[in-house]
Design an enzyme around this catalytic site. Structure first.
Site, PDB file in Angstrom:
ATOM      1  N   ASP A  98       0.803  -1.235   0.000  1.00  0.00           N
ATOM      2  CA  ASP A  98       0.000   0.000   0.000  1.00  0.00           C
ATOM      3  C   ASP A  98       0.828   1.273   0.000  1.00  0.00           C
ATOM      4  O   ASP A  98       0.337   2.330   0.363  1.00  0.00           O
ATOM      5  CB  ASP A  98      -0.908   0.012   1.238  1.00  0.00           C
ATOM      6  CG  ASP A  98      -0.114  -0.017   2.536  1.00  0.00           C
ATOM      7  OD1 ASP A  98       1.136   0.016   2.481  1.00  0.00           O
ATOM      8  OD2 ASP A  98      -0.747  -0.067   3.614  1.00  0.00           O
ATOM      9  N   GLU A 120      -0.419  -8.951  -1.190  1.00  0.00           N
ATOM     10  CA  GLU A 120      -1.080  -8.292  -0.044  1.00  0.00           C
ATOM     11  C   GLU A 120      -2.203  -7.377  -0.542  1.00  0.00           C
ATOM     12  O   GLU A 120      -2.381  -6.242  -0.106  1.00  0.00           O
ATOM     13  CB  GLU A 120      -0.088  -7.510   0.841  1.00  0.00           C
ATOM     14  CG  GLU A 120      -0.547  -7.349   2.270  1.00  0.00           C
ATOM     15  CD  GLU A 120       0.344  -6.425   3.094  1.00  0.00           C
ATOM     16  OE1 GLU A 120       0.369  -5.202   2.858  1.00  0.00           O
ATOM     17  OE2 GLU A 120       1.042  -6.934   3.993  1.00  0.00           O
ATOM     18  N   GLU A 134      -2.215   5.210   2.563  1.00  0.00           N
ATOM     19  CA  GLU A 134      -2.084   3.781   2.227  1.00  0.00           C
ATOM     20  C   GLU A 134      -3.408   3.155   1.803  1.00  0.00           C
ATOM     21  O   GLU A 134      -3.439   2.290   0.918  1.00  0.00           O
ATOM     22  CB  GLU A 134      -1.504   3.013   3.411  1.00  0.00           C
ATOM     23  CG  GLU A 134      -0.038   3.298   3.684  1.00  0.00           C
ATOM     24  CD  GLU A 134       0.216   4.588   4.448  1.00  0.00           C
ATOM     25  OE1 GLU A 134      -0.771   5.197   4.937  1.00  0.00           O
ATOM     26  OE2 GLU A 134       1.379   5.003   4.568  1.00  0.00           O
ATOM     27  N   HIS A 211       5.222   5.670  13.086  1.00  0.00           N
ATOM     28  CA  HIS A 211       5.679   6.445  11.924  1.00  0.00           C
ATOM     29  C   HIS A 211       4.583   7.010  11.047  1.00  0.00           C
ATOM     30  O   HIS A 211       4.844   7.814  10.166  1.00  0.00           O
ATOM     31  CB  HIS A 211       6.600   5.587  11.051  1.00  0.00           C
ATOM     32  CG  HIS A 211       5.890   4.488  10.310  1.00  0.00           C
ATOM     33  ND1 HIS A 211       5.184   4.719   9.156  1.00  0.00           N
ATOM     34  CD2 HIS A 211       5.748   3.177  10.565  1.00  0.00           C
ATOM     35  CE1 HIS A 211       4.655   3.588   8.733  1.00  0.00           C
ATOM     36  NE2 HIS A 211       4.978   2.631   9.564  1.00  0.00           N
ATOM     37  N   ARG A 213       1.862   8.712   8.695  1.00  0.00           N
ATOM     38  CA  ARG A 213       1.612  10.119   8.306  1.00  0.00           C
ATOM     39  C   ARG A 213       0.399  10.709   9.015  1.00  0.00           C
ATOM     40  O   ARG A 213       0.430  11.872   9.421  1.00  0.00           O
ATOM     41  CB  ARG A 213       1.374  10.184   6.789  1.00  0.00           C
ATOM     42  CG  ARG A 213       2.592  10.624   6.000  1.00  0.00           C
ATOM     43  CD  ARG A 213       2.258  10.763   4.525  1.00  0.00           C
ATOM     44  NE  ARG A 213       3.278  11.502   3.804  1.00  0.00           N
ATOM     45  CZ  ARG A 213       4.460  11.009   3.440  1.00  0.00           C
ATOM     46  NH1 ARG A 213       4.779   9.772   3.746  1.00  0.00           N
ATOM     47  NH2 ARG A 213       5.321  11.757   2.781  1.00  0.00           N
ATOM     48  N   HIS A 244      12.135   5.566  13.528  1.00  0.00           N
ATOM     49  CA  HIS A 244      12.076   5.717  12.068  1.00  0.00           C
ATOM     50  C   HIS A 244      12.958   6.902  11.641  1.00  0.00           C
ATOM     51  O   HIS A 244      13.091   7.878  12.378  1.00  0.00           O
ATOM     52  CB  HIS A 244      10.612   5.969  11.699  1.00  0.00           C
ATOM     53  CG  HIS A 244      10.289   5.788  10.258  1.00  0.00           C
ATOM     54  ND1 HIS A 244      10.671   6.690   9.288  1.00  0.00           N
ATOM     55  CD2 HIS A 244       9.608   4.821   9.603  1.00  0.00           C
ATOM     56  CE1 HIS A 244      10.226   6.290   8.105  1.00  0.00           C
ATOM     57  NE2 HIS A 244       9.572   5.141   8.271  1.00  0.00           N
TER      58      HIS A 244
HETATM   59  C1  UD1 Z   1       6.501   4.994   3.958  1.00  0.00           C
HETATM   60  C2  UD1 Z   1       5.164   4.599   3.352  1.00  0.00           C
HETATM   61  C3  UD1 Z   1       4.296   3.918   4.409  1.00  0.00           C
HETATM   62  C4  UD1 Z   1       5.042   2.772   5.074  1.00  0.00           C
HETATM   63  C5  UD1 Z   1       6.376   3.280   5.590  1.00  0.00           C
HETATM   64  C6  UD1 Z   1       7.186   2.158   6.179  1.00  0.00           C
HETATM   65  C7  UD1 Z   1       4.100   6.021   1.649  1.00  0.00           C
HETATM   66  C8  UD1 Z   1       3.401   7.283   1.372  1.00  0.00           C
HETATM   67  N1  UD1 Z   1       4.465   5.818   2.910  1.00  0.00           N
HETATM   68  O1  UD1 Z   1       6.226   5.971   4.952  1.00  0.00           O
HETATM   69  O2  UD1 Z   1       3.130   3.408   3.795  1.00  0.00           O
HETATM   70  O3  UD1 Z   1       4.262   2.287   6.137  1.00  0.00           O
HETATM   71  O4  UD1 Z   1       7.117   3.863   4.520  1.00  0.00           O
HETATM   72  O5  UD1 Z   1       8.231   2.635   6.984  1.00  0.00           O
HETATM   73  O6  UD1 Z   1       4.347   5.249   0.750  1.00  0.00           O
HETATM   74  N2  UD1 Z   1      13.827   8.539   5.451  1.00  0.00           N
HETATM   75  C9  UD1 Z   1      15.197   8.431   5.445  1.00  0.00           C
HETATM   76  N3  UD1 Z   1      15.766   7.196   5.198  1.00  0.00           N
HETATM   77  C10 UD1 Z   1      15.043   6.084   4.986  1.00  0.00           C
HETATM   78  C11 UD1 Z   1      13.637   6.197   5.013  1.00  0.00           C
HETATM   79  C12 UD1 Z   1      13.040   7.434   5.227  1.00  0.00           C
HETATM   80  O7  UD1 Z   1      15.901   9.398   5.660  1.00  0.00           O
HETATM   81  O8  UD1 Z   1      15.609   5.003   4.775  1.00  0.00           O
HETATM   82  C13 UD1 Z   1      13.197   9.865   5.687  1.00  0.00           C
HETATM   83  C14 UD1 Z   1      13.322  10.829   4.484  1.00  0.00           C
HETATM   84  O9  UD1 Z   1      13.493  12.136   4.954  1.00  0.00           O
HETATM   85  C15 UD1 Z   1      11.950  10.681   3.817  1.00  0.00           C
HETATM   86  C16 UD1 Z   1      11.056  10.518   5.026  1.00  0.00           C
HETATM   87  O10 UD1 Z   1      11.798   9.696   5.927  1.00  0.00           O
HETATM   88  O11 UD1 Z   1      11.602  11.805   3.016  1.00  0.00           O
HETATM   89  C17 UD1 Z   1       9.693   9.918   4.770  1.00  0.00           C
HETATM   90  O12 UD1 Z   1       9.779   8.750   3.955  1.00  0.00           O
HETATM   91  P1  UD1 Z   1       8.447   8.265   3.155  1.00  0.00           P
HETATM   92  O13 UD1 Z   1       8.749   7.008   2.449  1.00  0.00           O
HETATM   93  O14 UD1 Z   1       7.871   9.384   2.357  1.00  0.00           O
HETATM   94  O15 UD1 Z   1       7.390   8.041   4.322  1.00  0.00           O
HETATM   95  P2  UD1 Z   1       7.343   6.959   5.481  1.00  0.00           P
HETATM   96  O16 UD1 Z   1       6.738   7.605   6.666  1.00  0.00           O
HETATM   97  O17 UD1 Z   1       8.660   6.305   5.599  1.00  0.00           O
HETATM   98  N1  UDP Z   2      11.344  -3.447  11.367  1.00  0.00           N
HETATM   99  C1  UDP Z   2      12.727  -3.599  11.322  1.00  0.00           C
HETATM  100  N2  UDP Z   2      13.518  -2.770  12.085  1.00  0.00           N
HETATM  101  C2  UDP Z   2      12.983  -1.781  12.867  1.00  0.00           C
HETATM  102  C3  UDP Z   2      11.568  -1.625  12.889  1.00  0.00           C
HETATM  103  C4  UDP Z   2      10.784  -2.468  12.108  1.00  0.00           C
HETATM  104  O1  UDP Z   2      13.251  -4.488  10.631  1.00  0.00           O
HETATM  105  O2  UDP Z   2      13.743  -1.068  13.534  1.00  0.00           O
HETATM  106  C5  UDP Z   2      10.503  -4.328  10.510  1.00  0.00           C
HETATM  107  C6  UDP Z   2       9.344  -5.022  11.199  1.00  0.00           C
HETATM  108  O3  UDP Z   2       9.714  -6.274  11.722  1.00  0.00           O
HETATM  109  C7  UDP Z   2       8.316  -5.144  10.083  1.00  0.00           C
HETATM  110  C8  UDP Z   2       8.591  -3.934   9.202  1.00  0.00           C
HETATM  111  O4  UDP Z   2       9.899  -3.485   9.538  1.00  0.00           O
HETATM  112  O5  UDP Z   2       8.524  -6.306   9.300  1.00  0.00           O
HETATM  113  C9  UDP Z   2       7.580  -2.860   9.453  1.00  0.00           C
HETATM  114  O6  UDP Z   2       7.972  -1.689   8.827  1.00  0.00           O
HETATM  115  P1  UDP Z   2       7.276  -0.300   9.117  1.00  0.00           P
HETATM  116  O7  UDP Z   2       6.699  -0.294  10.490  1.00  0.00           O
HETATM  117  O8  UDP Z   2       8.277   0.739   8.770  1.00  0.00           O
HETATM  118  O9  UDP Z   2       6.143  -0.220   8.011  1.00  0.00           O
HETATM  119  P2  UDP Z   2       4.620  -0.733   7.946  1.00  0.00           P
HETATM  120  O10 UDP Z   2       4.605  -2.187   8.219  1.00  0.00           O
HETATM  121  O11 UDP Z   2       3.835   0.072   8.940  1.00  0.00           O
HETATM  122  O12 UDP Z   2       4.208  -0.388   6.556  1.00  0.00           O
END
Ligand code: UD1
Ligand code: UDP
Length: 384
Positions: A98, A120, A134, A211, A213, A244
């Site tokens: 998603d 999924e 999502e 984490h 939004r 995160h």
């Molecule tokens: C994204 C997904 C969310 C998922 C989550 C898992 C969307 C809109 N959101 O949300 O569905 O649950 O990932 O964690 O698709 N950043 C880093 N390094 C990283 C990752 C993120 O620096 O490795 C920072 C960056 O500043 C980035 C911000 O986090 O711009 C947000 O990342 P983004 O993928 O837009 O949103 P998530 O909250 O991570």
């Molecule tokens: N996870 C990880 N390290 C962490 C936190 C989470 O490997 O420090 C794993 C967790 O076991 C799960 C996945 O990341 O499989 C969940 O990711 P996240 O919560 O970022 O996204 P969501 O599932 O909400 O989309």
């Protein structure tokens, strides 16, 4: 050289964890040419997973920007992936879940009339703004897809209600359980020093991740307040919080909780230590989708800090409880679990509503059947 090419796209940590078993299984069988394309919506958190599962990466769109907008992710994926699709000419594109990577990659495939398989598929809340974005990403990916791998019977029923053809749908169980079982059976890691010190403290341990939004701002402030309330009432409790990398999340929680010595922040943990940490702690409080699915298998009570969940199976099984982001409610439910053994035991049931570890095999079998390489389609995963 195999005749058919499957193009697998993912971009964030959870997609990578959940696609890893599929990539590895398809590669192991060697029946299809498997092309992997990471969008790089996440960077460090994606790379951790690529390394943990030794995933082959054929293309990397490298789209991540600091504090990126949804518009940026969507347009960068569309523009980045299109020339690769043109060059690779895959027979099918596979996406997971998603995220905005999921939706944009599915749309790019549709524009090139490449069939889309959605792993999924079919999870639903009845609110398009929760989880945001999502819920809409998943619904749109399902509209764009023509092959569906829902994890549960409930998700299958949603797809059929929305008009999917029954023969295009296979209930597989969630591939995250494949990844979890592969990982949970390994030896416990050498903990990083901060985690090792936290685990040595006396008293209960609570694992925290947040984490989403839709929780930015006040809801996250309330979660931080709940943690403070519990620390005040239970001085022996320790919270381990792999935070995160999103700066929005970091500013809120570090600002609110850095001075609380019962809260131990760590960087995002690689998957193997994270899974072992889930096995070790007493309770998990989270807004994560994936963790809601993993914790029931490990028999860990989970408080889900969201207003809605598209994963009702854990709630129905009694391992997870939806508590929203109200400080008092979170604190009350957590204190109950930490103080009342009977309440704890009622939730600490190891159940597998989300999968049996065979999802990737079912997906590979189904694809082989779809391309006429296998006589019979595989049977469904029966979760209920
Ligand atoms: C994204 C997904 C969310 C998922 C989550 C898992 C969307 C809109 N959101 O949300 O569905 O649950 O990932 O964690 O698709 N950043 C880093 N390094 C990283 C990752 C993120 O620096 O490795 C920072 C960056 O500043 C980035 C911000 O986090 O711009 C947000 O990342 P983004 O993928 O837009 O949103 P998530 O909250 O991570
Ligand atoms: N996870 C990880 N390290 C962490 C936190 C989470 O490997 O420090 C794993 C967790 O076991 C799960 C996945 O990341 O499989 C969940 O990711 P996240 O919560 O970022 O996204 P969501 O599932 O909400 O989309």
């Amino acid at each position: 050289m195999p005749d058919h090419a499957i193009f697998i796209t993912f971009g964030t940590r959870p997609e990578a964890i959940k696609m890893a078993p599929v990539v590895l299984e398809l590669r192991r069988r060697g029946v299809f040419r498997v092309i992997t394309c990471v969008t790089g919506q996440h960077r460090e958190m994606l790379d951790q997973v690529v390394k943990a599962f030794a995933l082959p990466v054929d293309h990397d769109l490298k789209i991540m920007r600091e504090r990126q907008s949804l518009g940026h992710i969507t347009s960068a994926v569309l523009n980045g992936i299109d020339p690769i699709l043109e060059a690779e000419k895959p027979d099918l594109l596979m996406v997971h879940g998603d995220t905005t990577t999921t939706f944009a990659a599915a749309l790019a495939a549709y524009y090139r009339m490449i069939p889309v398989a959605h792993v999924e598929a079919g999870l639903r809340t009845d609110n398009v703004y929760s989880p945001f974005p999502e819920e809409m990403n998943r619904r749109l990916a399902d509209r764009l897809a023509s092959v569906y791998y829902p994890p549960t019977q409930k998700a299958r029923a949603a797809l059929l209600r929305e008009g999917a053809r029954p023969e295009s749908v296979l209930v597989t169980g969630n591939t995250v359980i494949d990844a979890l079982l592969m990982t949970a059976s390994t030896n416990a890691p050498d903990w990083e020093p901060k985690v090792a010190r936290a685990l040595k403290r006396p008293g209960p341990k609570v694992l925290v991740t947040v984490h989403r939004r839709e929780s930015w701002g006040m809801p996250m402030e309330r979660v931080a307040h709940a943690i403070k309330q519990v620390c005040a009432q239970m001085p022996k409790a320790t919270f381990i919080f792999p935070i995160h990398l999103n700066p929005v999340v970091r500013v809120t929680f570090r600002g609110a909780l850095d001075a609380v010595d019962q809260v131990v922040f760590t960087e995002p943990l690689p998957y193997l230590p994270f899974v072992h940490l889930m096995k070790t702690v007493d309770v998990v409080i989270t807004d994560s989708g994936g963790i809601q699915e993993e914790a029931p298998t490990l028999g860990k009570p989970v408080l889900v800090m969201r207003d809605t969940t598209e994963r009702p199976e854990g709630i129905d099984a009694g391992t997870a409880r939806l508590v929203g982001t109200d400080s008092d409610l979170i604190a009350r439910e957590l204190l109950l679990l930490l103080n009342d053994q009977a309440a704890y035991e009622r939730m600490a049931n190891a159940v597998n509503p989300y999968g049996d570890g065979q999802a990737a095999g079912r997906i590979a079998d189904h694809l082989e059947h779809r391309f006429g390489l296998r006589a019979h389609p595989p049977g469904d995963f029966q979760d209920s």
